[in-house]
Design an enzyme around this catalytic site. Sequence first.
Site, mmCIF file in Angstrom:
data_model
loop_
_atom_site.group_PDB
_atom_site.id
_atom_site.type_symbol
_atom_site.label_atom_id
_atom_site.label_comp_id
_atom_site.label_asym_id
_atom_site.label_seq_id
_atom_site.Cartn_x
_atom_site.Cartn_y
_atom_site.Cartn_z
ATOM 1 N NE ARG A 162 -3.747 -2.338 0.204
ATOM 2 C CZ ARG A 162 -3.458 -3.544 -0.288
ATOM 3 N NH1 ARG A 162 -2.343 -3.751 -0.960
ATOM 4 N NH2 ARG A 162 -4.304 -4.537 -0.133
ATOM 5 C CB SER A 236 -8.614 -1.757 4.326
ATOM 6 O OG SER A 236 -9.028 -3.005 3.877
ATOM 7 C CD GLU A 332 -5.541 0.407 2.403
ATOM 8 O OE1 GLU A 332 -5.346 -0.585 3.135
ATOM 9 O OE2 GLU A 332 -6.225 0.373 1.360
#
Length: 336
Positions: A162, A236, A332
């Site tokens: 990520r 998420s 995130e």
Amino acid sequence: MRVEHHIDLKPFNTFGLSSIAERMVHVEHPEELQDYFEGGEPSPSLVLGGGSNMLLTKDVAGTTLKIELPGIKVVKEDDDHVYVQVGAGEVWHQFVLHSIAQGWAGIENLSLIPGNVGAAPMQNIGAYGVEIKDVFYELEAYLTQDKTFEKFGLDDCAFGYRESVFKRGLKNKAVITSVTFRLNKQPTFHTSYGAIQQQLDAIGVQDLSIRAVSDAVIAIRQSKLPDPKEIGNSGSFFKNPVIDSAHFDQLKEKYPAIVGYPAGEGLTKVAAGWLIEHAGYKGKRIGDYGVHVKQALVLVNYGGAKGEDVFNLSEEIISTVNEVYGIQLEREVNVI
Ligand SMILES: Cc1cc2nc3c(=O)[nH]c(=O)nc-3n(C[C@H](O)[C@H](O)[C@H](O)COP(=O)(O)OP(=O)(O)OC[C@H]3O[C@@H](n4cnc5c(N)ncnc54)[C@H](O)[C@@H]3O)c2cc1C
């Protein structure tokens, strides 16, 4: 350049949060970026794709650049691969479906990830054992300080979990205009991750195909994740933290059910959803916002939430998880 003023971004972010953009500039051709930056305009306050990985906590003063660059074009081909250049404004899942229809393999596991192609390299989108770095060839970006278009190869992007250079060293300094993918003519199936094989068995698939894998991924995602059209969310909210394996082993003694995976020499990636759930947050609702009932990693807006409230809840979760497990969670989602 199409310009609008005082636009509510509510329909432009999957969290469904209200935030007034003072000025929105729609970028439909790469030259418009040049015109914008060379015309002495102030730096944009926000670069917006599909709005599926951001938490808007306030109004956006100044300019929001809405990236709407179109196009899907085969630029090169060899015996094994097809190289496809895709405009940053194309919808990611539509591109996945297009690739499957053409028989181009490699991104079927990434079906149904919301958002646009231009944002996909930002956090090296990934799901079910595949990340875009696995099929990435190069991208083109406009560098706002140098005022030039530059190509970035795989190594230039510093992709990680990520992560990419566009979230770090080049944060707010590069506007991605197109991404070129190297897709496979012959598929290599990745079905061992998550419940893909189980789902394929349930559907009764005899001949494995990229379409079957995509269908299985879509079915799993629809059963597990809230649809932003129904409940506002950004997928998420936190990354899965990577910690020392020694620390993980200590936690495992105290919490035998804790979930973690090897993440390189001496490191373990811990399931953030497990930590949040067992810190007591799964399904917690405060008025119009909270933590999703089925998936503790997903924070949700039930309708009238404010971005600031969701942000404060995320702060509380970070601090509780740290107190209970000694693990620092990282968001995130991009907080604006
Ligand atoms: C239900 C749901 C499920 C999800 N599942 C996954 C998943 O499985 N895996 C995963 O990796 N992600 C997942 N996500 C997160 C999200 O879909 C991805 O991060 C997606 O790539 C974001 O694209 P976007 O166009 O919506 O980006 P935006 O939210 O518009 O932008 C994200 C960031 O990128 C910047 N940005 C956007 N476009 C550009 C551009 N052209 N140039 C430079 N900067 C730009 C923005 O300023 C912002 O900082 C999920 C989200 C939701 C809502």
